[in-house]
Design a protein around this motif. Structure first.
Motif, PDB file in Angstrom:
ATOM      1  N   TYR A 127      11.087   1.753   0.083  1.00 16.58           N
ATOM      2  CA  TYR A 127      10.245   1.756   1.279  1.00 16.58           C
ATOM      3  C   TYR A 127       8.879   1.171   0.927  1.00 16.58           C
ATOM      4  O   TYR A 127       8.230   1.597  -0.021  1.00 16.58           O
ATOM      5  CB  TYR A 127      10.085   3.174   1.807  1.00 16.58           C
ATOM      6  CG  TYR A 127       9.678   3.215   3.266  1.00 16.58           C
ATOM      7  CD1 TYR A 127      10.628   3.105   4.269  1.00 16.58           C
ATOM      8  CD2 TYR A 127       8.349   3.354   3.629  1.00 16.58           C
ATOM      9  CE1 TYR A 127      10.270   3.137   5.612  1.00 16.58           C
ATOM     10  CE2 TYR A 127       7.974   3.387   4.965  1.00 16.58           C
ATOM     11  CZ  TYR A 127       8.941   3.280   5.948  1.00 16.58           C
ATOM     12  OH  TYR A 127       8.571   3.306   7.277  1.00 16.58           O
ATOM     13  N   ARG A 165      12.583   8.485   3.775  1.00 18.10           N
ATOM     14  CA  ARG A 165      11.415   7.764   3.266  1.00 18.10           C
ATOM     15  C   ARG A 165      10.317   8.722   2.836  1.00 18.10           C
ATOM     16  O   ARG A 165      10.208   9.844   3.300  1.00 18.10           O
ATOM     17  CB  ARG A 165      10.889   6.786   4.311  1.00 18.10           C
ATOM     18  CG  ARG A 165      10.106   7.400   5.461  1.00 18.10           C
ATOM     19  CD  ARG A 165       9.659   6.284   6.414  1.00 18.10           C
ATOM     20  NE  ARG A 165       8.854   6.769   7.503  1.00 18.10           N
ATOM     21  CZ  ARG A 165       7.556   6.947   7.444  1.00 18.10           C
ATOM     22  NH1 ARG A 165       6.908   6.717   6.311  1.00 18.10           N
ATOM     23  NH2 ARG A 165       6.868   7.383   8.484  1.00 18.10           N
ATOM     24  N   ARG A 166       9.491   8.237   1.946  1.00 16.83           N
ATOM     25  CA  ARG A 166       8.362   9.011   1.458  1.00 16.83           C
ATOM     26  C   ARG A 166       7.388   9.256   2.597  1.00 16.83           C
ATOM     27  O   ARG A 166       7.035   8.360   3.347  1.00 16.83           O
ATOM     28  CB  ARG A 166       7.676   8.236   0.345  1.00 16.83           C
ATOM     29  CG  ARG A 166       6.489   8.963  -0.290  1.00 16.83           C
ATOM     30  CD  ARG A 166       5.924   8.180  -1.458  1.00 16.83           C
ATOM     31  NE  ARG A 166       5.467   6.871  -1.024  1.00 16.83           N
ATOM     32  CZ  ARG A 166       6.065   5.724  -1.316  1.00 16.83           C
ATOM     33  NH1 ARG A 166       7.161   5.725  -2.035  1.00 16.83           N
ATOM     34  NH2 ARG A 166       5.583   4.578  -0.895  1.00 16.83           N
ATOM     35  N   LYS A 167       6.928  10.499   2.759  1.00 17.36           N
ATOM     36  CA  LYS A 167       5.982  10.835   3.817  1.00 17.36           C
ATOM     37  C   LYS A 167       4.578  10.418   3.425  1.00 17.36           C
ATOM     38  O   LYS A 167       4.233  10.439   2.273  1.00 17.36           O
ATOM     39  CB  LYS A 167       6.026  12.348   4.097  1.00 17.36           C
ATOM     40  CG  LYS A 167       7.396  12.826   4.578  1.00 17.36           C
ATOM     41  CD  LYS A 167       7.752  12.216   5.925  1.00 17.36           C
ATOM     42  CE  LYS A 167       9.061  12.765   6.440  1.00 17.36           C
ATOM     43  NZ  LYS A 167       9.463  12.183   7.718  1.00 17.36           N
ATOM     44  N   THR A 203       5.032  -0.563   2.398  1.00 15.36           N
ATOM     45  CA  THR A 203       4.042  -0.726   3.466  1.00 15.36           C
ATOM     46  C   THR A 203       3.179  -1.928   3.106  1.00 15.36           C
ATOM     47  O   THR A 203       2.521  -1.933   2.064  1.00 15.36           O
ATOM     48  CB  THR A 203       3.156   0.525   3.605  1.00 15.36           C
ATOM     49  OG1 THR A 203       3.974   1.649   3.930  1.00 15.36           O
ATOM     50  CG2 THR A 203       2.123   0.333   4.713  1.00 15.36           C
ATOM     51  N   GLU A 224       5.936  -1.465   7.967  1.00 13.94           N
ATOM     52  CA  GLU A 224       6.632  -0.551   7.076  1.00 13.94           C
ATOM     53  C   GLU A 224       8.136  -0.794   7.176  1.00 13.94           C
ATOM     54  O   GLU A 224       8.648  -1.039   8.268  1.00 13.94           O
ATOM     55  CB  GLU A 224       6.341   0.903   7.445  1.00 13.94           C
ATOM     56  CG  GLU A 224       4.880   1.294   7.331  1.00 13.94           C
ATOM     57  CD  GLU A 224       4.662   2.758   7.653  1.00 13.94           C
ATOM     58  OE1 GLU A 224       5.449   3.591   7.160  1.00 13.94           O
ATOM     59  OE2 GLU A 224       3.728   3.063   8.407  1.00 13.94           O
ATOM     60  N   TYR A 241       0.830  -1.200   0.000  1.00 14.92           N
ATOM     61  CA  TYR A 241       0.000   0.000   0.000  1.00 14.92           C
ATOM     62  C   TYR A 241       0.868   1.255   0.000  1.00 14.92           C
ATOM     63  O   TYR A 241       2.048   1.220   0.365  1.00 14.92           O
ATOM     64  CB  TYR A 241      -0.914   0.013   1.233  1.00 14.92           C
ATOM     65  CG  TYR A 241      -1.914  -1.117   1.227  1.00 14.92           C
ATOM     66  CD1 TYR A 241      -3.205  -0.932   0.753  1.00 14.92           C
ATOM     67  CD2 TYR A 241      -1.555  -2.384   1.671  1.00 14.92           C
ATOM     68  CE1 TYR A 241      -4.132  -1.975   0.729  1.00 14.92           C
ATOM     69  CE2 TYR A 241      -2.462  -3.436   1.652  1.00 14.92           C
ATOM     70  CZ  TYR A 241      -3.745  -3.233   1.175  1.00 14.92           C
ATOM     71  OH  TYR A 241      -4.643  -4.262   1.151  1.00 14.92           O
ATOM     72  N   GLU A 242       0.273   2.354  -0.406  1.00 14.98           N
ATOM     73  CA  GLU A 242       0.963   3.636  -0.410  1.00 14.98           C
ATOM     74  C   GLU A 242       1.268   4.076   1.015  1.00 14.98           C
ATOM     75  O   GLU A 242       2.315   4.642   1.303  1.00 14.98           O
ATOM     76  CB  GLU A 242       0.094   4.699  -1.105  1.00 14.98           C
ATOM     77  CG  GLU A 242       0.760   6.046  -1.280  1.00 14.98           C
ATOM     78  CD  GLU A 242       1.831   6.035  -2.344  1.00 14.98           C
ATOM     79  OE1 GLU A 242       2.720   6.899  -2.273  1.00 14.98           O
ATOM     80  OE2 GLU A 242       1.775   5.173  -3.245  1.00 14.98           O
ATOM     81  N   LYS A 243       0.350   3.799   1.934  1.00 10.84           N
ATOM     82  CA  LYS A 243       0.486   4.150   3.345  1.00 10.84           C
ATOM     83  C   LYS A 243      -0.539   3.359   4.145  1.00 10.84           C
ATOM     84  O   LYS A 243      -1.357   2.624   3.571  1.00 10.84           O
ATOM     85  CB  LYS A 243       0.260   5.654   3.540  1.00 10.84           C
ATOM     86  CG  LYS A 243      -1.110   6.128   3.075  1.00 10.84           C
ATOM     87  CD  LYS A 243      -1.255   7.634   3.243  1.00 10.84           C
ATOM     88  CE  LYS A 243      -2.638   8.092   2.767  1.00 10.84           C
ATOM     89  NZ  LYS A 243      -2.812   9.564   2.920  1.00 10.84           N
ATOM     90  N   TRP A 284       0.038  -3.695  10.238  1.00 11.66           N
ATOM     91  CA  TRP A 284       0.721  -2.965   9.170  1.00 11.66           C
ATOM     92  C   TRP A 284       2.218  -2.999   9.444  1.00 11.66           C
ATOM     93  O   TRP A 284       2.655  -2.800  10.570  1.00 11.66           O
ATOM     94  CB  TRP A 284       0.253  -1.515   9.128  1.00 11.66           C
ATOM     95  CG  TRP A 284      -1.161  -1.334   8.661  1.00 11.66           C
ATOM     96  CD1 TRP A 284      -2.280  -1.291   9.437  1.00 11.66           C
ATOM     97  CD2 TRP A 284      -1.595  -1.173   7.312  1.00 11.66           C
ATOM     98  NE1 TRP A 284      -3.393  -1.112   8.659  1.00 11.66           N
ATOM     99  CE2 TRP A 284      -3.002  -1.036   7.341  1.00 11.66           C
ATOM    100  CE3 TRP A 284      -0.933  -1.131   6.080  1.00 11.66           C
ATOM    101  CZ2 TRP A 284      -3.752  -0.854   6.178  1.00 11.66           C
ATOM    102  CZ3 TRP A 284      -1.684  -0.953   4.925  1.00 11.66           C
ATOM    103  CH2 TRP A 284      -3.084  -0.817   4.980  1.00 11.66           C
TER     104      TRP A 284
END
Length: 265
Positions: free
Chosen positions: A129, A263-265, A131, A118, A82-84, A116
């Motif tokens: 990165y 990492r991407r926020k 998730t 990450e 997932y994206e987040k 979840w």
């Protein structure tokens, strides 16, 4: 972290207990003729008991998600990516993480019956990165049906070694340029392990901090191998030396290759 969280919870608990004792009249009865001293002892006992109780439960809760040690999991099946973290993940996956993938876990969070995870996954030798969502509430630091847990990873060890190797010539170039600039400015860094000398030059010279400024070291230079080792310069060179060091700190941060990009926020 555990201590800070436990202390906050303990203070809240202690205040709540004292308020309860006050409202019910028990606090006044316990105080009796003892006055302030009895109240002080009571507060210390309640606060101490609250702290130990809260620390026990906080440590127990966070222990499975403590990543102060290297935490790697090797997946046993495919997992959706997932994206987040999402409240409603159904149908929102952006890909699939295949079985036998190694994740360097950075964060894990259980939500009801789901977990979840990450962290970083090496894709063609480069960290990405990810998730993922595990369809069960699990403990990350325990192997189970979905993954195997380990504190080491051969693939990540090889990755770290490759980055270290690339950084060697970068650091050497920075060291050489740094030393050359010190020489251009007439700054000479001297070494000694003589305790008597160290005491006698405190007013006329500047002793370099063992860990550099802000614990960054001096680009692997001027390292004290023994407790008595120290490096020093003339005191009138201190400010210029610090400016040069700060310049090369910034250069080091800019040029050195990090293990993981932010990492991407």
């Amino acid at each position: 972290m555990y201590v800070a969280i436990s202390l906050i919870i303990a203070i809240v608990m202690a205040i709540a207990i004292l308020l309860l004792l006050y409202v019910t009249g028990i606090l006044g009865a316990i105080g009796g003729e003892g006055g302030v001293f009895v109240y002080f002892v009571l507060i210390v006992i309640i606060l101490g008991a609250s702290f130990f109780a809260s620390f026990y439960f906080v440590a127990k809760f966070f222990n499975q998600y403590d990543f102060s040690i290297p935490t790697y999991i090797t997946t046993k099946e495919d997992f959706p990516v997932y994206e987040k973290i999402l409240k409603e993940p159904y149908g929102q996956e952006i890909g699939t993480l295949k079985a036998d993938s190694v994740i360097k876990v950075e964060k894990a969070k259980s939500k009801k019956v789901l977990t979840w995870v990450e962290g970083y996954v090496l894709v063609d030798g480069k960290p990405e990165y990810k998730t993922i969502l595990i369809p069960e509430k699990v403990k990350i630091k325990e192997s189970g049906d979905y993954f195997d847990f380990n504190e080491k990873s051969a693939s990540f060890s090889a990755y770290y070694e490759s980055i270290d190797a690339k950084n060697v010539p970068i650091l050497e170039k920075i060291q050489n340029d740094f030393l050359a600039e010190l020489e251009e400015n007439g700054i000479e860094v001297k070494y000694s392990s003589d305790k008597i000398l160290k005491e006698s030059i405190k007013k006329s010279h500047y002793i370099l901090p063992k860990n550099g400024y802000w614990d960054k070291g001096f680009f692997d230079l001027y390292e004290a191998k023994n407790s008595d080792d120290f490096f020093y310069i003339e005191k009138n060179h201190k400010n210029r030396f610090k400016k040069i060091v700060n310049t090369y700190y910034k250069r080091l941060e800019k040029e050195i290759i990090p293990y993981f990009e932010p990492r991407r926020k």
